[in-house]
Design a protein around this motif. Structure first.
Motif: not given
Length: 267
Positions: A167-182
């Motif tokens: 879950c920690q990795d999933h959260a980090h990937i989601f956060i990185a991707a969401a920020r990259a989308m603005g």
């Protein structure tokens, strides 16, 4: 729904630690969707030196170790009333401005793998919420939930490369991707009551993105949906390091072992 929670952390040493100081984010707060009815923290083999709210408004307890202690135990117990908000936490508040949550960290810095993850999403989904759920589904498809393949220092790019994570990795990937989308995005640590058991292997983690007109909305990539009344939010941050339930230092001890026992049940 009323949830009863017990979280016990035990440190054992063959010889006592000369010095130890732990930073605990284990106290939930009353927020939209949850009301803390009762919460107590008890420390054996140490003491609470001070408590304060950090820049994310997390309740932080600093616990020191008794110099002669071979065992230190921190027990948190309490009851939290939750309601179904479909994952919506609401408008932004706190000390940190909203733009702060668009910052990358070492654990959430987007690279070529994260950028490939979001490729075409804006064209496929014109609305924010369907787009973010589609992102969550892409992450889980590319990085299935597997224990033991990653660690607390694994960043988003490395977890995608590993092709497995928790879950920690999933959260980090989601956060990185969401920020990259603005989207401003943040990490959440807390509890999830599982439907098939009272004893939990560990606390849980998920992510939140800020959507115009809605505010903060939660996404649990590991389970493929937004948080419901079985979830209790405890701490938030830019990544795991800022919302970690337990972090700290000690020296002088030998033969260290740590165990965690978490029980969550509907009251």
């Amino acid at each position: 729904m009323q949830l009863k929670i017990s979280h016990k952390t035990t440190y054992r040493f063959d010889s006592p630690a000369v010095y130890g100081l732990q930073q605990l984010r284990l106290t939930p707060k009353t927020r939209p969707g949850q009301s803390v009815l009762d919460w107590q923290m008890k420390v054996d083999g140490g003491q609470i030196e001070t408590e304060f709210h950090d820049h994310h408004q997390n309740r932080v307890s600093l616990v020191s170790f008794d110099p002669s202690a071979h065992e230190i135990q921190v027990v948190c117990t309490g009851a939290v009333e939750t309601s179904d908000k479909a994952g919506m936490v609401g408008k932004h508040g706190g000390f940190a401005p909203l733009w702060f949550f668009q910052r990358s960290t070492d654990l959430t810095r987007p690279g070529p793998r994260v950028r490939a993850m979001i490729k075409g999403l804006k064209d496929e989904q014109s609305d924010d919420i369907p787009r973010l759920h589609a992102l969550s589904a892409r992450i889980l498809d590319a990085v299935p939930y597997v224990i033991g393949r990653t660690g607390s220092d694994t960043d988003a790019e490395a977890a995608i490369g590993e092709g497995a994570g928790v879950c920690q990795d999933h959260a980090h990937i989601f956060i990185a991707a969401a920020r990259a989308m603005g989207y401003p995005a943040r990490y959440v640590s807390g509890y999830l009551m599982m439907s098939d058991r009272v004893h939990q292997d560990a606390s849980h983690a998920w992510a939140e993105a800020h959507v115009d007109g809605l505010g903060w909305v939660g996404f649990d990539v590991s389970n493929g949906y937004s948080p419901d009344p079985r979830y209790v939010r405890v701490a938030t941050g830019l990544d795991y390091k800022e919302a970690a339930p337990i972090a700290g230092i000690h020296y002088g001890a030998s033969g260290e072992a740590m165990s965690v026992d978490i029980q969550i049940a509907q009251q």
